[in-house]
Motif scaffolding. Sequence first.
Motif, PDB file in Angstrom:
ATOM      1  N   SER A   1      14.256  -6.571  10.781  1.00  0.00           N
ATOM      2  CA  SER A   1      13.133  -7.347  10.257  1.00  0.00           C
ATOM      3  C   SER A   1      12.692  -6.714   8.959  1.00  0.00           C
ATOM      4  O   SER A   1      12.254  -5.582   8.920  1.00  0.00           O
ATOM      5  CB  SER A   1      11.963  -7.353  11.238  1.00  0.00           C
ATOM      6  N   GLN A   2      12.831  -7.455   7.880  1.00  0.00           N
ATOM      7  CA  GLN A   2      12.446  -6.925   6.589  1.00  0.00           C
ATOM      8  C   GLN A   2      10.985  -6.527   6.574  1.00  0.00           C
ATOM      9  O   GLN A   2      10.591  -5.582   5.914  1.00  0.00           O
ATOM     10  CB  GLN A   2      12.684  -7.997   5.520  1.00  0.00           C
ATOM     11  N   HIS A   3      10.184  -7.256   7.318  1.00  0.00           N
ATOM     12  CA  HIS A   3       8.740  -7.022   7.278  1.00  0.00           C
ATOM     13  C   HIS A   3       8.321  -5.885   8.210  1.00  0.00           C
ATOM     14  O   HIS A   3       7.207  -5.402   8.128  1.00  0.00           O
ATOM     15  CB  HIS A   3       8.002  -8.299   7.651  1.00  0.00           C
ATOM     16  N   LEU A   4       9.219  -5.463   9.089  1.00  0.00           N
ATOM     17  CA  LEU A   4       8.870  -4.396  10.016  1.00  0.00           C
ATOM     18  C   LEU A   4       9.419  -3.047   9.574  1.00  0.00           C
ATOM     19  O   LEU A   4       8.728  -2.046   9.565  1.00  0.00           O
ATOM     20  CB  LEU A   4       9.384  -4.729  11.418  1.00  0.00           C
ATOM     21  N   ASP A   5      10.701  -3.011   9.210  1.00  0.00           N
ATOM     22  CA  ASP A   5      11.374  -1.740   9.001  1.00  0.00           C
ATOM     23  C   ASP A   5      11.598  -1.385   7.543  1.00  0.00           C
ATOM     24  O   ASP A   5      12.105  -0.313   7.244  1.00  0.00           O
ATOM     25  CB  ASP A   5      12.734  -1.746   9.719  1.00  0.00           C
ATOM     26  N   GLU A   6      11.260  -2.276   6.607  1.00  0.00           N
ATOM     27  CA  GLU A   6      11.478  -1.919   5.216  1.00  0.00           C
ATOM     28  C   GLU A   6      10.519  -0.811   4.809  1.00  0.00           C
ATOM     29  O   GLU A   6       9.418  -0.661   5.340  1.00  0.00           O
ATOM     30  CB  GLU A   6      11.308  -3.140   4.319  1.00  0.00           C
ATOM     31  N   VAL A   7      10.966  -0.034   3.840  1.00  0.00           N
ATOM     32  CA  VAL A   7      10.185   1.102   3.364  1.00  0.00           C
ATOM     33  C   VAL A   7       9.330   0.654   2.182  1.00  0.00           C
ATOM     34  O   VAL A   7       9.804  -0.046   1.288  1.00  0.00           O
ATOM     35  CB  VAL A   7      11.120   2.257   2.961  1.00  0.00           C
ATOM     36  N   VAL A   8       8.084   1.053   2.184  1.00  0.00           N
ATOM     37  CA  VAL A   8       7.137   0.670   1.148  1.00  0.00           C
ATOM     38  C   VAL A   8       6.606   1.924   0.470  1.00  0.00           C
ATOM     39  O   VAL A   8       6.255   2.900   1.138  1.00  0.00           O
ATOM     40  CB  VAL A   8       5.964  -0.143   1.751  1.00  0.00           C
ATOM     41  N   ALA A   9       6.557   1.885  -0.867  1.00  0.00           N
ATOM     42  CA  ALA A   9       5.972   3.008  -1.601  1.00  0.00           C
ATOM     43  C   ALA A   9       4.461   3.018  -1.397  1.00  0.00           C
ATOM     44  O   ALA A   9       3.801   1.974  -1.474  1.00  0.00           O
ATOM     45  CB  ALA A   9       6.300   2.893  -3.085  1.00  0.00           C
ATOM     46  N   ILE A  10       3.914   4.204  -1.137  1.00  0.00           N
ATOM     47  CA  ILE A  10       2.475   4.317  -0.866  1.00  0.00           C
ATOM     48  C   ILE A  10       1.792   5.317  -1.788  1.00  0.00           C
ATOM     49  O   ILE A  10       0.621   5.621  -1.620  1.00  0.00           O
ATOM     50  CB  ILE A  10       2.220   4.721   0.600  1.00  0.00           C
ATOM     51  N   GLY A  11       2.510   5.824  -2.778  1.00  0.00           N
ATOM     52  CA  GLY A  11       1.937   6.839  -3.653  1.00  0.00           C
ATOM     53  C   GLY A  11       2.303   8.218  -3.163  1.00  0.00           C
ATOM     54  O   GLY A  11       1.880   8.629  -2.071  1.00  0.00           O
ATOM     55  N   TYR A  12       3.119   8.931  -3.931  1.00  0.00           N
ATOM     56  CA  TYR A  12       3.607  10.266  -3.558  1.00  0.00           C
ATOM     57  C   TYR A  12       4.414  10.227  -2.262  1.00  0.00           C
ATOM     58  O   TYR A  12       4.436  11.191  -1.509  1.00  0.00           O
ATOM     59  CB  TYR A  12       2.458  11.270  -3.420  1.00  0.00           C
ATOM     60  N   GLY A  13       5.046   9.107  -1.988  1.00  0.00           N
ATOM     61  CA  GLY A  13       5.840   9.012  -0.781  1.00  0.00           C
ATOM     62  C   GLY A  13       6.100   7.582  -0.396  1.00  0.00           C
ATOM     63  O   GLY A  13       5.746   6.627  -1.113  1.00  0.00           O
TER      64      GLY A  13
END
Length: 940
Positions: free
Chosen positions: A111-123
Amino acid sequence: MVKIATILLTATIFTFTCEPSVFAAVQTTQQVSQSRVVTGQVVNENNEPLIGVTVKVPGGKEGTVTDVNGKFSMKMPEGRNSLSFEYIGYSKQTVSAKGKRNLVVVMKETSQHLDEVVAIGYGVQRKSHLTGSIAKVKTDDLEDLTTARLDEALQGKAAGLQVLNLTSELGADPDIIVRGTSSFSASSQPLIVVDGYPYEDGIDAINPGDVKNVEILKDAAASAIYGSRAANGVILITTKSGEANKPQFSFKTKFGTRSVYKYYDMMNTTQYINRRLQDYALTGQTLGTADIAQYILAQNRETDWQKEAIQDNPYYIQGDLSVSGGNNRMKYYVSGAYNHDMGILKKNYYKRFNVRARIDADLTKNIKLGVNIAPSYTKSERPGTNFMGFVRQPSWLPAKHDEYTAAITGREIGEYAKGAHFSNCTYTGINPETGEEVTVKATPWNSNNSNPLCTLDNTSQPIDQYRMQLQAYMEILLMKNLKFRTANSFNYNYQESTQYRNEGARSDSDPSRAYYSNSKTVRLSSENTFTYDYRYDDIFTLNALLGSSIYQNTTTKAGILGFDFATDFIHSLSAAGRIDQYEGSALRTGTWKSDDAMASFYGRLNFSLLERYLLSGTLRADGSSKFGQDKRWGWFPSIAAGWRISEEPFIKGKVKWLDQFKLRVSYGLTGTNSISNYANTDLLNSAPYVLGSGNGTVVNGFANNSTSLGNRLLQWEQTGEFNIGFDLSIIKNRINLSFDFYNSQTKSLLYQKSINSVSGYNKAWTNEGKLRNRGIEIELNTFNIKTKQFRWTSSANFSLNRNKLLDLGGPKEQITLGSYKEYYIARVGDPLIQFYGFKSIGVWKNQEEIDANPHHTSDRPGGIRVLDADNNGIIDDNDRVPLGNPYPDFTWGFSNEFKYKNFDLSFLLLSMLQSNRFPHINISLTQVYAGAKATGAIAR
């Protein structure tokens, strides 16, 4: 050619790894050569081969990638019997190869919306574990758009994000607003971060083709890690990097044309005169000689001034070339791009050249190194007068004299026409009032100003801009779960502008003028962080971040102003008849330098319990040189929590159609320092002194004669924001919905207020006032149809924002005058900005109605009747009222993408709906028809 390129790239990789560790690699290869070879193919659930899947031996260095047919060949080390397969968008798999020579691996999409990685600032963080409000825009949503600018490509892509083009001219930066305007005098632009580095030079220099992902941190909990500069939101841009694969070449080109969507609906002179005749039939008035002269001129030819401003066949062309690849030790990405865009308006263009080179390498098992270099060159020009200058011209006035007007005025055919050319001339033609031929001597428009086409053709103002971004990082694994990262950047921006205006470009008395200016900005930054990751089985996960940053910006500027050139063919300032230091009250000739710096310390803790209870907290301290010595430091905390209800045992596996349901709640404090340097200090400027006896001698010196009073008590503007929302995915993640409600309040507004001139100043920076923003955001993504050969996906977003001024630091309202003599009002309890003027309540029907009601002394039947707002029986300035505001009622975007085999089609619809829009061409209206002559805006 491809083979040669491949050889060169392979040689480069070999040279890079030519160090003592190579001998160990060679020795390993010899040992493996005695081992068995496992081959196979990797496919998706539709039995389609997957290209570029990473195949590794778990716990080892050996690895390869699948080819264009999804096939691989792998030498298995002795004692190893399994292989792992990783591919973006698919679940990682580990497959046993014990006793097998050939494998067929079927990878399943995640699931792209569940397991994709999102940048959150410094990580980064899995989207399923986010507790803040973050919107993600992928490169697939940007590459097919026709715009060359990344900021414009983001229009309509995320709820709560507004990209406002305030002009049709290319080269002008749009306003980017996240969740409404949050400041009064300080900038409302969000912080831009590119590959982890703050980027303050605008994002127009970034090639959209180089962008991998864009994340918008919208609520305070998500953006508080950036503390002092995050009150207006944060936009994180991640550029593309290489993958462990054979060299991949990509070339894309776009070509298109532009056309005007819609012109202003304006009356021409004939229609205007006829309308006046209708009004005069009610009032008993008659046309003057100037009106008759205008009508006669219009019968020869009427000029469509809006079309005079438009270029013939404007076009745009874009080209992107990139190559990427690498191996398990080093990855590279190199790109080049060219863009040439002709604007709708004449003498308006935008050209850009981009190059980007990025290398990411594993020096050892525990040390990673990366370098990102991105030079760019931009050349642009904007017209010497804006479009509204054309809209305001009367249609009877020709752009250039033709045979008819040359005979009347005595001017040469082809000469630019001006209003003054038609003064005291004799006109023979039909009187529209009587229908009979008449001869009059009149002055239809006594103006010495040049027409806008003359100004545009006789003005040149190209701008050249050179940028260099140099970024480097090193990441060291200090011990298990603990790593240190240092990231440093050098940004260089040099801009050169040469303006030249021919003699008479704006008016008969306008001398030839040239102004040369340049500016050089150097930005240095260093980010240093420690990150600790720990996971205890499936019980809990912990991610802790501790870091510090330093930033320094230095800008130097120079300018020189010259007039009275001997000829308009030589624009060099050495040919100027005189060099002036001032133009009016503006200082033009001189050199300037300014700098500012900031130091920061920050930390963040992300905690997950049982994969369903989420907690996140941040704290950042920033110290800025822009504030007083005792007020430089600000503290910005945030806390957020999430509950993945869908992971609870009483729901998981029992509600088959539910894939994810997560509640989020957060509160955080952010700030801004987006004001001019030295606002906390009284500045010295050059000033003359008279010294000596008698009449004395004038000598140069310095004096505190700036118009703005410095304030050493100036401190951070702070925005506190509460956010609550949920994320929902159903029917095997084919429908994904996000909802957010937010309420933010900004206090200690950085407010440059007007003060009594008795103090010696006109303005002063203060921390006064409060402003509230409140709204909702909805995002919906659906996979409508998904088969082996056809896919249809849709995305929609909706946002609504309402702001209210809660406090102005004393007075209840402030009225300001705009550039077109229009008025605005800021009033406590109302939206931050409102249009201000007289409110129309109809038209005067007869003189008896005028006499019986409050009216202006010049009111006549047929004229506009305005509201007596204060009910005192008199129409004056006290009857002006708020007439609406510039903020949209709501915004929405809707996009669809269709893919069939190797063909795709996509479209985007976006809108900002506004019920009380107030066109600025009606501003500062003096009644044209019979009625009151009232300065200010009139709403109809």
